[in-house]
Write an enzyme that holds these catalytic residues in place. Structure first.
Site, PDB file in Angstrom:
ATOM      1  N   ARG A  43      49.493 -24.298 -28.682  1.00 22.02           N
ATOM      2  CA  ARG A  43      48.578 -24.710 -29.820  1.00 22.02           C
ATOM      3  C   ARG A  43      47.924 -26.171 -29.592  1.00 22.02           C
ATOM      4  O   ARG A  43      46.856 -26.367 -30.031  1.00 22.02           O
ATOM      5  CB  ARG A  43      49.361 -24.700 -31.067  1.00 22.02           C
ATOM      6  CG  ARG A  43      49.770 -23.551 -31.605  1.00 22.02           C
ATOM      7  CD  ARG A  43      50.257 -23.323 -32.936  1.00 22.02           C
ATOM      8  NE  ARG A  43      50.050 -22.274 -33.870  1.00 22.02           N
ATOM      9  CZ  ARG A  43      50.520 -21.814 -34.891  1.00 22.02           C
ATOM     10  NH1 ARG A  43      51.247 -22.864 -35.646  1.00 22.02           N
ATOM     11  NH2 ARG A  43      50.282 -20.635 -35.521  1.00 22.02           N
ATOM     12  N   LYS A 180      57.385  -6.058 -42.603  1.00 19.61           N
ATOM     13  CA  LYS A 180      57.600  -5.555 -43.922  1.00 19.61           C
ATOM     14  C   LYS A 180      56.062  -5.093 -44.119  1.00 19.61           C
ATOM     15  O   LYS A 180      55.294  -5.729 -43.937  1.00 19.61           O
ATOM     16  CB  LYS A 180      57.723  -6.466 -44.858  1.00 19.61           C
ATOM     17  CG  LYS A 180      58.894  -7.039 -45.025  1.00 19.61           C
ATOM     18  CD  LYS A 180      59.262  -8.099 -45.964  1.00 19.61           C
ATOM     19  CE  LYS A 180      60.819  -8.242 -46.497  1.00 19.61           C
ATOM     20  NZ  LYS A 180      60.647  -9.313 -47.443  1.00 19.61           N
ATOM     21  N   GLY A 334      51.944 -14.359 -35.011  1.00 26.69           N
ATOM     22  CA  GLY A 334      52.884 -15.211 -34.179  1.00 26.69           C
ATOM     23  C   GLY A 334      53.563 -14.261 -33.495  1.00 26.69           C
ATOM     24  O   GLY A 334      53.779 -14.570 -32.182  1.00 26.69           O
ATOM     25  N   GLY A 357      49.061 -16.015 -40.701  1.00 22.85           N
ATOM     26  CA  GLY A 357      48.317 -15.827 -41.983  1.00 22.85           C
ATOM     27  C   GLY A 357      46.985 -15.872 -42.047  1.00 22.85           C
ATOM     28  O   GLY A 357      46.344 -15.041 -42.798  1.00 22.85           O
TER      29      GLY A 357
HETATM   30  P1  ADP Z   1      53.503 -10.991 -36.626  1.00 23.15           P
HETATM   31  O1  ADP Z   1      54.171 -12.370 -36.641  1.00 23.15           O
HETATM   32  O2  ADP Z   1      53.334 -10.505 -35.094  1.00 23.15           O
HETATM   33  O3  ADP Z   1      52.756 -10.738 -37.688  1.00 23.15           O
HETATM   34  P2  ADP Z   1      55.806  -9.989 -38.083  1.00 23.15           P
HETATM   35  O4  ADP Z   1      56.258 -11.314 -38.570  1.00 23.15           O
HETATM   36  O5  ADP Z   1      55.290  -8.880 -39.233  1.00 23.15           O
HETATM   37  O6  ADP Z   1      54.945 -10.053 -36.767  1.00 23.15           O
HETATM   38  O7  ADP Z   1      57.162  -9.157 -37.502  1.00 23.15           O
HETATM   39  C1  ADP Z   1      57.774  -9.519 -36.406  1.00 23.15           C
HETATM   40  C2  ADP Z   1      59.434  -9.044 -36.418  1.00 23.15           C
HETATM   41  O8  ADP Z   1      59.344  -7.754 -37.101  1.00 23.15           O
HETATM   42  C3  ADP Z   1      59.968  -9.062 -35.183  1.00 23.15           C
HETATM   43  O9  ADP Z   1      60.658 -10.344 -35.137  1.00 23.15           O
HETATM   44  C4  ADP Z   1      60.845  -7.904 -34.884  1.00 23.15           C
HETATM   45  O10 ADP Z   1      61.792  -8.088 -34.345  1.00 23.15           O
HETATM   46  C5  ADP Z   1      60.514  -7.272 -36.414  1.00 23.15           C
HETATM   47  N1  ADP Z   1      60.851  -5.848 -36.376  1.00 23.15           N
HETATM   48  C6  ADP Z   1      60.046  -5.009 -35.859  1.00 23.15           C
HETATM   49  N2  ADP Z   1      60.638  -3.718 -35.537  1.00 23.15           N
HETATM   50  C7  ADP Z   1      61.617  -3.796 -36.567  1.00 23.15           C
HETATM   51  C8  ADP Z   1      62.593  -3.008 -36.865  1.00 23.15           C
HETATM   52  N3  ADP Z   1      62.632  -1.746 -36.642  1.00 23.15           N
HETATM   53  N4  ADP Z   1      63.682  -3.293 -37.595  1.00 23.15           N
HETATM   54  C9  ADP Z   1      63.831  -4.645 -37.913  1.00 23.15           C
HETATM   55  N5  ADP Z   1      63.103  -5.585 -37.481  1.00 23.15           N
HETATM   56  C10 ADP Z   1      61.802  -5.186 -36.688  1.00 23.15           C
HETATM   57 MG    MG Z   2      55.904 -13.087 -37.959  1.00 23.33          MG
END
Ligand code: ADP
Ligand code: MG
Length: 387
Positions: A43, A180, A334, A357
């Protein structure tokens, strides 16, 4: 959308004092003696084009950032001292103000704190894309008082992400995963209006699979979202869900292969007591095909718990397909950016967004508070420009 004032619009900067809002909210690791070290300076490096350009123009440059989540009072472990050291190496001459969130006025957008921030400055530059979805003092305040412009990083983010909304090369595919459905409901709804197909993996796929009547075992899943997912599945946009899964048996621990627990490949139903941890190899291949025949791909959210090497296969396959495809490729989020780096494909992407976000909110809404503030500031600038 753009109409954002640019650096070139600011006129001569020789000897002028510029306040630059950057997003140096880097991950820190703390030693037992309390000293903090930067574990990833991406960053900081991302803001260098703007900072160095301002220095070259002869400006006096004061950067400011938040770091972590101090609650409006100074806390040694959130001090910007390690950032100052790194910045002195990368862009000598740039000063860095102390953590903005040491003052409660930052998150409260207190006019008195805005006055304090702009004092002694002639010009404001926002290069903090990752913070521009927040109506905090340092983001929305200074443009009301100072001639203002978007920095290079912010301008590029807005160009790419707005481009996805305005004129994506088709077919436009969004690959979504991560934790989620509820976190990303807004962006999912918005994307369904924009994309030709949605590909869903990660923990969020279990809520969709449940909506299709599949068993999800002990997987992460959100009961309250099942109805909504049913409606989405009945809509007009194609939604690809995994048809096979990697699952972890009872007694297994995510992130700890030594703890035991059986790992198995199954179809779209998770056995009772087992956890869905990744998409299966068949789905990884199917998703890769969709990515490789797209014109534009937006990827947000890992396909599985890729931090655990047993469950990185799906995310690794998607990363490889993103590197392989001739589509215009954008990674946001992230953990997704971390996954792209983990699998060594970050440099093969057309754009890796520095926001989390902010990235999702810009895709969803087409605007952010920090961008609106910059556009509204144009009347304060001495030079004229068309917007
Ligand atoms: P980003 O930061 O790219 O938006 P998120 O924060 O929504 O992504 O989600 C990332 C997390 O989701 C990762 O740490 C990963 O371990 C978790 N994840 C992915 N698939 C699963 C799963 N099947 N069960 C539990 N956690 C999961
Ligand atoms: Mg995340």
């Amino acid at each position: 959308m753009s109409g954002l004032p640019r650096l070139e619009d600011l006129g001569s900067l020789q000897g002028r004092s510029v306040l630059v809002r950057v997003d140096f909210n880097v991950p820190l690791s703390h030693g037992i003696d309390g000293t903090a070290e930067i574990s990833d300076d991406l960053r900081i490096r991302a803001a260098l084009p703007t900072l160095r350009w301002l220095l070259q123009q002869g400006a006096n440059v004061n950067a400011c950032t938040h770091l972590g989540r101090p609650q409006g009072v100074p806390e040694q472990r959130f001090s910007v001292t390690p950032l100052r050291q790194r910045l002195a190496e990368l862009a000598p001459g740039v000063e860095l103000l102390e953590n903005l969130r040491f003052n409660p006025g930052e998150t409260a957008n207190d006019p008195a704190f805005v006055t304090e921030l702009v004092a002694g400055h002639d010009i404001y530059v926002n290069d903090a894309f990752g913070a521009s979805h927040r109506a905090h003092a340092s983001i929305v305040g200074p443009p009301q008082f100072l001639a203002s412009a978007s920095g290079r990083l912010l301008a590029r983010e807005v160009e790419v992400l707005s481009g996805l909304r305005d004129a994506p090369r088709r077919p436009f595919v969004a690959v979504l995963g991560g934790a989620k459905v509820s976190d990303k409901l807004g962006v999912i709804d918005a994307l369904l209006e924009m994309v030709d197909a949605l590909v869903i993996g990660g923990a969020m796929c279990f809520t969709f699979l449940a909506a299709q009547g599949h068993r999800v075992g002990a997987s992460l899943y959100e009961d309250s979202m099942v109805q909504h997912c049913k409606q989405l599945l009945n809509g007009d946009t194609v939604i690809h869900l995994p048809e096979d899964l990697t699952v972890l048996g009872p007694g297994g621990v995510l992130g700890d292969p030594d703890a035991g627990g059986e790992v198995r490949q199954v179809g779209a139903d998770v056995p009772d007591g087992w956890i869905g941890t990744d998409i299966g190899p068949g789905s990884a291949a199917a998703f890769s095909d969709v990515i490789c025949s797209a014109g534009t791909v937006l990827w947000n959210g890992p396909m599985g718990v890729f931090e655990d090497p047993r469950f990185g296969g799906g995310t690794g396959a998607v990363a490889a397909a993103m590197a392989e495809t001739r589509a215009f490729t954008v990674v946001g989020g992230g953990d997704s950016a971390a996954a792209a780096r983990h699998f060594g494909v970050d440099r093969d992407m057309d754009h890796v967004s520095t926001g989390g976000g902010a990235t999702l909110e810009l895709i969803e809404k087409g605007d952010l508070p920090g961008l609106a503030a910059l556009r509204d500031s144009t009347t304060k600038n001495s030079t004229t420009r068309d917007s």
